[in-house]
Design an enzyme around this catalytic site. Structure first.
Site, mmCIF file in Angstrom:
data_model
loop_
_atom_site.group_PDB
_atom_site.id
_atom_site.type_symbol
_atom_site.label_atom_id
_atom_site.label_comp_id
_atom_site.label_asym_id
_atom_site.label_seq_id
_atom_site.Cartn_x
_atom_site.Cartn_y
_atom_site.Cartn_z
ATOM 1 N N SER A 1 -8.298 1.150 -18.309
ATOM 2 C CA SER A 1 -8.498 1.729 -17.169
ATOM 3 C C SER A 1 -9.071 3.075 -17.283
ATOM 4 C CB SER A 1 -7.324 1.825 -16.334
ATOM 5 O OG SER A 1 -7.230 2.731 -15.385
ATOM 6 N N LYS B 1 -12.264 -1.300 -16.120
ATOM 7 C CA LYS B 1 -11.637 -0.779 -14.783
ATOM 8 C C LYS B 1 -11.971 0.807 -14.526
ATOM 9 C CE LYS B 1 -7.098 0.135 -12.911
ATOM 10 N NZ LYS B 1 -5.632 -0.596 -12.743
ATOM 11 N N LEU B 2 -12.731 1.012 -13.462
ATOM 12 C CA LEU B 2 -13.068 2.233 -13.124
ATOM 13 C C LEU B 2 -12.049 2.797 -11.707
ATOM 14 C CD1 LEU B 2 -16.818 2.170 -12.940
ATOM 15 C CD2 LEU B 2 -15.548 2.721 -15.074
ATOM 16 N N LYS B 3 -11.579 3.851 -12.129
ATOM 17 C CA LYS B 3 -10.915 4.434 -11.037
ATOM 18 C C LYS B 3 -12.031 4.995 -10.142
ATOM 19 C CE LYS B 3 -6.531 3.996 -12.004
ATOM 20 N NZ LYS B 3 -5.565 3.583 -11.388
ATOM 21 N N ASP C 1 -10.678 0.429 -8.904
ATOM 22 C CA ASP C 1 -9.004 0.801 -8.465
ATOM 23 C C ASP C 1 -9.200 1.816 -7.809
ATOM 24 O OD1 ASP C 1 -6.521 0.838 -7.983
ATOM 25 O OD2 ASP C 1 -5.788 1.163 -9.936
ATOM 26 N N ASN D 1 -6.654 3.078 -5.539
ATOM 27 C CA ASN D 1 -5.349 3.590 -5.318
ATOM 28 C C ASN D 1 -5.139 3.961 -3.962
ATOM 29 O OD1 ASN D 1 -5.590 4.510 -8.639
ATOM 30 N ND2 ASN D 1 -3.220 3.587 -8.068
ATOM 31 N N GLU E 1 -9.532 -3.106 -6.493
ATOM 32 C CA GLU E 1 -7.774 -3.023 -6.429
ATOM 33 C C GLU E 1 -7.507 -2.058 -5.657
ATOM 34 O OE1 GLU E 1 -6.506 -2.287 -10.406
ATOM 35 O OE2 GLU E 1 -4.369 -1.826 -9.764
ATOM 36 N N ASP F 1 -2.138 -4.143 -5.517
ATOM 37 C CA ASP F 1 -1.289 -3.613 -6.489
ATOM 38 C C ASP F 1 0.078 -2.840 -5.830
ATOM 39 O OD1 ASP F 1 -0.145 -1.542 -8.311
ATOM 40 O OD2 ASP F 1 -1.937 -0.594 -8.989
ATOM 41 N N LYS G 1 2.844 -5.472 -11.698
ATOM 42 C CA LYS G 1 3.569 -4.569 -12.674
ATOM 43 C C LYS G 1 5.086 -4.613 -12.639
ATOM 44 C CE LYS G 1 0.094 -0.527 -11.953
ATOM 45 N NZ LYS G 1 -0.216 0.270 -10.967
ATOM 46 N N GLY H 1 -0.749 -1.444 -15.626
ATOM 47 C CA GLY H 1 -0.076 -0.557 -16.606
ATOM 48 C C GLY H 1 0.231 0.536 -15.994
HETATM 49 O O1 SMG Z 1 -1.189 1.965 -18.418
HETATM 50 O O2 SMG Z 1 -3.292 1.501 -18.699
HETATM 51 C C1 SMG Z 1 -2.496 2.064 -17.892
HETATM 52 C C2 SMG Z 1 -2.723 2.614 -16.730
HETATM 53 C C3 SMG Z 1 -3.470 1.754 -15.875
HETATM 54 O O3 SMG Z 1 -4.897 2.658 -13.966
HETATM 55 C C4 SMG Z 1 -3.723 2.387 -14.449
HETATM 56 N N1 SMG Z 1 -2.463 2.456 -13.865
HETATM 57 O O4 SMG Z 1 -2.889 2.095 -10.184
HETATM 58 O O5 SMG Z 1 -3.191 0.525 -11.644
HETATM 59 C C5 SMG Z 1 -2.970 1.668 -11.202
HETATM 60 C C6 SMG Z 1 -2.627 3.021 -12.208
HETATM 61 C C7 SMG Z 1 -1.256 3.732 -11.924
HETATM 62 C C8 SMG Z 1 -0.851 4.658 -12.712
HETATM 63 S S1 SMG Z 1 -2.026 6.075 -12.523
HETATM 64 C C9 SMG Z 1 -1.252 7.377 -13.282
HETATM 65 MG MG MG Z 2 -3.785 0.256 -9.609
#
Ligand code: SMG
Ligand code: MG
Length: 381
Positions: A147, A173-175, A201, A203, A226, A251, A275, A303
């Site tokens: 990520s 995966k790109l935020k 993703d 969020n 996501e 998610d 998760k 994760g």
């Molecule tokens: O553990 O590789 C990891 C982080 C993966 O992007 C990740 N997690 O929304 O999926 C999600 C985020 C939540 C935590 S962001 C601080």
């Molecule tokens: Mg997510």
């Protein structure tokens, strides 16, 4: 098992680099570890055992309503007393009973999951069974995705993605967030080609008003998007799913197997990020896997910047057949210079599933001395 002690320890680990999402920037991982000891009746007699759990809650209530100090507090004031009461009344505390014993407390899945994880680890260690065996998982290695946080510039992003691809990660995966979506995706496609398995993703950073912008992502051959919309927006996710061709993955919206069933029925998700902490534990995570599989819905393991403890458990879960997409189970050095367990390393783009009893890994005492706080006894022997 019969529990005779339960302790928690705060932990703070610096991240190798800041990790930015649409809701904020993390520069270190703060959490707490649960350690449980007791005895378990096995075929060979009663054996002493111990197990570890890790809370995946973040410090602030920005990803979920749960936050670390609240999880820690509810554990001490409500959850551990419920376990103690149940044991006194003759209910055996096992991984399979923890969730029902804790059910009177509304919410707080991450706090509950950390307790269940510790009991599960202790129980499996006593029986000499690995977590993967317990789940019925057969894969020895799981494909590793990474990520990538929101960066200051496209150049920084391309450098980061290039480094991860060179390291062997099999999925990126790109935020994303409004203002950082089409451009980074287009730049990564231009620089690394159309064959790189790529997903995004958000969020929960968008609303349905943004549907037109989100639909433009359809041009980039993404595996999935996501959680584009809010945690509570199942119906709106279903509406969005009808308006774009990129598969919608949920998610934050999925807190239980029931939520997963609702999302599938509504057409709100065609992929689910599982998760274990978010859904109250590894047993509920396993149920979501089974449910999704029965419906032909793909799942992958998310994760929460876990230490080696949570990473070990996630790898075991992701070794189940229904996990058909690479998860956010990266190598320990993706986040930490030094993990609290032996590090997980990339092997040909995969992470090895631990084979030892329980989690198959343990914290290195020296790392706890350096990064963990005092041992706090919530259940004294
Ligand atoms: O553990 O590789 C990891 C982080 C993966 O992007 C990740 N997690 O929304 O999926 C999600 C985020 C939540 C935590 S962001 C601080
Ligand atoms: Mg997510």
């Amino acid at each position: 098992m019969i529990i005779d002690s339960l302790t928690v320890r705060d932990l703070a680990l610096p991240l190798v680099a800041p990790f930015t999402t649409s809701f904020g920037t993390q520069t270190r991982r703060v959490t707490y570890l649960v350690h449980v000891t007791g005895t378990v009746q096995t075929a060979a007699g009663r054996v002493r055992t111990a197990g570890w759990g890790e809370c995946v809650s973040l410090a602030d209530p920005l990803y979920s309503s749960e936050y670390l100090a609240g999880a820690r507090e509810v554990t001490e004031r409500h959850l551990v007393p419920l376990l103690q009461h149940a044991q006194r009344e003759g209910t055996e505390i096992t991984a399979e009973t923890v969730a029902s014993v804790l059910a009177p407390v509304v919410g707080h899945p991450m706090a509950k999951a950390a307790l269940e994880m510790a009991v599960l680890d202790a129980q499996l260690r006593a029986h000499g069974v690995s977590l993967a065996q317990y789940f019925g998982a057969t894969r020895t290695h799981v494909p590793s995705g990474v990520s990538v946080g929101i960066q200051d510039s496209i150049d920084d992003l391309l450098r980061a993605v290039g480094g991860y691809l060179d390291a062997g990660y099999v999925r990126i995966k790109l935020k994303i967030q409004p203002g950082w979506d089409l451009e980074p995706v287009a730049a990564v496609r231009r620089a690394f080609g159309d064959d790189v398995p790529l997903q995004v993703d958000a969020n929960a950073a968008y609303t349905l008003v943004d549907a037109r912008q989100l639909r433009r992502l359809d041009d980039y051959g993404l595996l999935l998007i996501e959680q584009p919309l809010g945690e509570d927006d199942l119906v709106q996710h279903a509406t969005l799913a009808r308006q774009m061709s990129t598969p919608i993955c949920l998610d934050e919206s999925i807190a239980s197997a029931k939520d997963a069933a609702d999302a599938i029925t509504l057409g709100a998700a065609s992929v689910i990020n599982i998760k274990p902490g978010r859904v109250g534990g590894y047993l509920e995570a396993r149920r979501i896997h089974d449910l999704a599989r029965a419906h032909g819905i793909a799942v992958w393991c998310g994760g929460m910047l876990e230490t080696g403890l949570g990473r070990a458990a996630n790898a075991a879960l992701a070794a189940l057949d229904g996990f058909t997409l690479p998860g956010d189970i990266s190598a320990s050095d993706r986040f930490y210079t030094r993990d609290i367990t032996e590090p997980f390393v990339l092997e040909n783009g995969t992470i090895a599933v631990p084979t030892g009893p329980g989690l198959g890994v343990e914290p290195v005492p020296e790392m706890l001395d350096e990064h963990a706080g005092l041992v706090q006894e919530l259940w004294a022997a």
